[in-house]
Scaffold this active site. Structure first.
Site, mmCIF file in Angstrom:
data_model
loop_
_atom_site.group_PDB
_atom_site.id
_atom_site.type_symbol
_atom_site.label_atom_id
_atom_site.label_comp_id
_atom_site.label_asym_id
_atom_site.label_seq_id
_atom_site.Cartn_x
_atom_site.Cartn_y
_atom_site.Cartn_z
ATOM 1 N N ASP A 40 0.819 -1.210 0.000
ATOM 2 C CA ASP A 40 0.000 0.000 0.000
ATOM 3 C C ASP A 40 0.850 1.257 0.000
ATOM 4 O O ASP A 40 0.448 2.291 -0.520
ATOM 5 C CB ASP A 40 -0.895 0.045 1.254
ATOM 6 N N CYS A 94 -1.140 -7.832 -0.922
ATOM 7 C CA CYS A 94 -1.089 -6.586 -0.130
ATOM 8 C C CYS A 94 0.036 -6.612 0.895
ATOM 9 O O CYS A 94 0.667 -5.598 1.163
ATOM 10 C CB CYS A 94 -2.378 -6.381 0.639
ATOM 11 N N ASP A 104 -2.014 6.085 -2.961
ATOM 12 C CA ASP A 104 -1.440 4.931 -2.279
ATOM 13 C C ASP A 104 -0.765 4.068 -3.352
ATOM 14 O O ASP A 104 -1.313 3.894 -4.449
ATOM 15 C CB ASP A 104 -2.535 4.070 -1.629
ATOM 16 N N ASP A 141 -5.436 -4.282 -6.430
ATOM 17 C CA ASP A 141 -4.972 -5.677 -6.529
ATOM 18 C C ASP A 141 -5.974 -6.767 -6.167
ATOM 19 O O ASP A 141 -5.630 -7.945 -6.210
ATOM 20 C CB ASP A 141 -3.651 -5.873 -5.767
ATOM 21 N N HIS A 144 -7.434 0.218 -3.756
ATOM 22 C CA HIS A 144 -6.320 -0.682 -4.070
ATOM 23 C C HIS A 144 -6.711 -1.673 -5.165
ATOM 24 O O HIS A 144 -7.584 -2.502 -4.993
ATOM 25 C CB HIS A 144 -5.810 -1.387 -2.812
HETATM 26 N N1 ARG Z 1 -10.413 -3.460 -2.525
HETATM 27 C C1 ARG Z 1 -10.106 -4.719 -1.971
HETATM 28 C C2 ARG Z 1 -11.330 -5.445 -1.523
HETATM 29 O O1 ARG Z 1 -11.855 -5.250 -0.467
HETATM 30 C C3 ARG Z 1 -9.042 -4.771 -0.954
HETATM 31 C C4 ARG Z 1 -7.722 -4.572 -1.567
HETATM 32 C C5 ARG Z 1 -6.657 -4.714 -0.562
HETATM 33 N N2 ARG Z 1 -5.421 -4.438 -1.207
HETATM 34 C C6 ARG Z 1 -4.368 -3.921 -0.582
HETATM 35 N N3 ARG Z 1 -3.272 -3.716 -1.286
HETATM 36 N N4 ARG Z 1 -4.418 -3.579 0.680
HETATM 37 O O2 ARG Z 1 -11.758 -6.260 -2.281
#
Ligand code: ARG
Length: 366
Positions: A99, A350, A186, A239, A237
């Site tokens: 992050d 992550c 981020d 990913d 985020h």
């Molecule tokens: N947006 C994502 C979800 O809740 C969480 C992504 C978490 N990624 C990270 N690099 N902290 O599906």
């Protein structure tokens, strides 16, 4: 000695940082964040359970994959913090190096972050960064301009209720709780495909932040593409929304998986990927839609895997549809228990930051 060299998510992995769960807190309410649960330090039981699984990941990567693993300092983020612009009763935690830090070739950037509770998070990596800087004479160490995170940087009328109509309208119009006063992003909003960087404008990255990145890497021939997933009502985020599985070769297109609940905006798909060497397909479903209690991420952490090379991945052991899918593509899966870590801001991708992968920077969009 070259230590820092990473251009994508799939080249053979040689060195990685894995986060820590110690002192981890759910942040308090602040202009950029409303906690979905009680704020404050996670229980020791949960912290210890996650630490066991993170330590096991370290062991697996070291012994089975011959990867050098570094860990951040265990800073007490339960402490208050104060700057000229805000004060906090406690902070967040260093579970997610992905992050905070962005590796672009030989450069590691400490990104701005977007929430106050994460303002000092990159300090947990200062010893590692210093060490890399001393040993690797080519390493570039950058800090993206520190934002003030003053009140003026946030839209106080942002509708926090995820289920309301107003929220949908905000997100569809690409309006979030952060505004355009200063650049913000981020690191985890950036998906690296060699010379092309795909960046999600979201609750943790604004247009000015993306523009900062574009200007910063332009002279080295990188292209920065902004991308949207209009159905994601809490975009944060990239990913667990878009992830590369296999790179393109002469024989076949590369594969990116997209979370089917958050399809890429049609116009972005056309603009970025039409006529390219990439195929975008639906990600296989999570094994279960139930996440551990107090987990703040979605079940789509199933997509949050770590590729250790083009033919090998580390995957959470219960994510069976993902494992079957990867194996059908010829990607061997190393299965690790990781669900206890889902409470700490994410999954395997992550919680890691690949510092060195064997490979060069290619143009995958010729
Ligand atoms: N947006 C994502 C979800 O809740 C969480 C992504 C978490 N990624 C990270 N690099 N902290 O599906």
């Amino acid at each position: 000695m070259t230590i820092v060299n990473s251009h994508n998510d799939w080249d053979p992995l040689e060195e990685i940082i894995i986060g820590v769960s110690d002192f981890w807190c759910v942040p308090n309410e602040e202009p950029g964040f409303k906690p979905p649960q009680r704020s404050g330090k996670r229980s020791d039981e949960h912290i210890d359970k996650a630490a066991i699984q993170m330590d096991n990941l370290e062991r697996v990567l070291t012994s089975q994959c011959n990867v050098t693993v570094r860990r951040p300092e265990k800073i007490d983020f339960t402490q208050p913090a104060k700057t000229p612009f805000f004060s906090l009763a406690h902070q967040h935690g260093a579970s997610c190096p992905r992050d905070t830090l962005l590796v672009i070739g030989n450069e590691i950037m400490e990104t701005t972050m977007s929430r106050r509770a994460r303002y000092f998070e990159s300090m947990a990596y200062r010893k590692i960064m210093n060490d890399y800087f001393e040993k690797d004479k080519e390493m570039l160490w950058t800090m993206v301009p520190k934002p003030t995170m003053a009140d003026a940087m946030y839209n106080v009328d942002f509708p926090w209720d995820i289920n309301c109509q107003e929220r949908k309208q905000w997100i569809r119009n690409y309006k979030y709780q952060i505004n355009e006063t200063e650049p913000l992003f981020d690191a985890a909003e950036v998906l690296r495909l060699g010379k092309d960087l795909i960046v999600q404008q979201s609750t943790t990255a604004n247009k000015k932040g993306i523009e900062w990145l574009r200007r910063h890497v332009k002279s080295r021939g990188y292209r920065v593409h902004e991308i949207h997933f209009p159905d994601d009502l809490y975009p944060i985020h990239i990913d667990s929304t878009l992830a590369p599985l296999v790179p393109p070769t002469k024989e076949r297109k590369g594969i990116l998986v997209n979370c089917p609940e958050r399809p890429i905006a049609k116009e972005d798909k056309e603009r970025i990927f039409e006529g390219s060497n990439w195929e975008i397909i639906d990600a296989p479903p999570p094994n279960t839609m139930t996440v551990p209690d107090l987990c703040m991420s979605s079940a789509w952490l199933s997509m949050n895997m770590l590729l250790v090379g083009p033919d090998r991945a580390v995957v959470e052991e219960t994510e069976i549809p993902t494992i079957n899918f990867l194996e059908s593509l010829g990607i061997k899966c190393i299965r690790v228990p990781y669900r206890d870590c889902y409470r700490f801001g994410g999954g395997l991708h992550c919680h890691t930051l690949d510092v060195r992968r064997r490979g060069e920077c290619y143009n995958y969009f010729p």
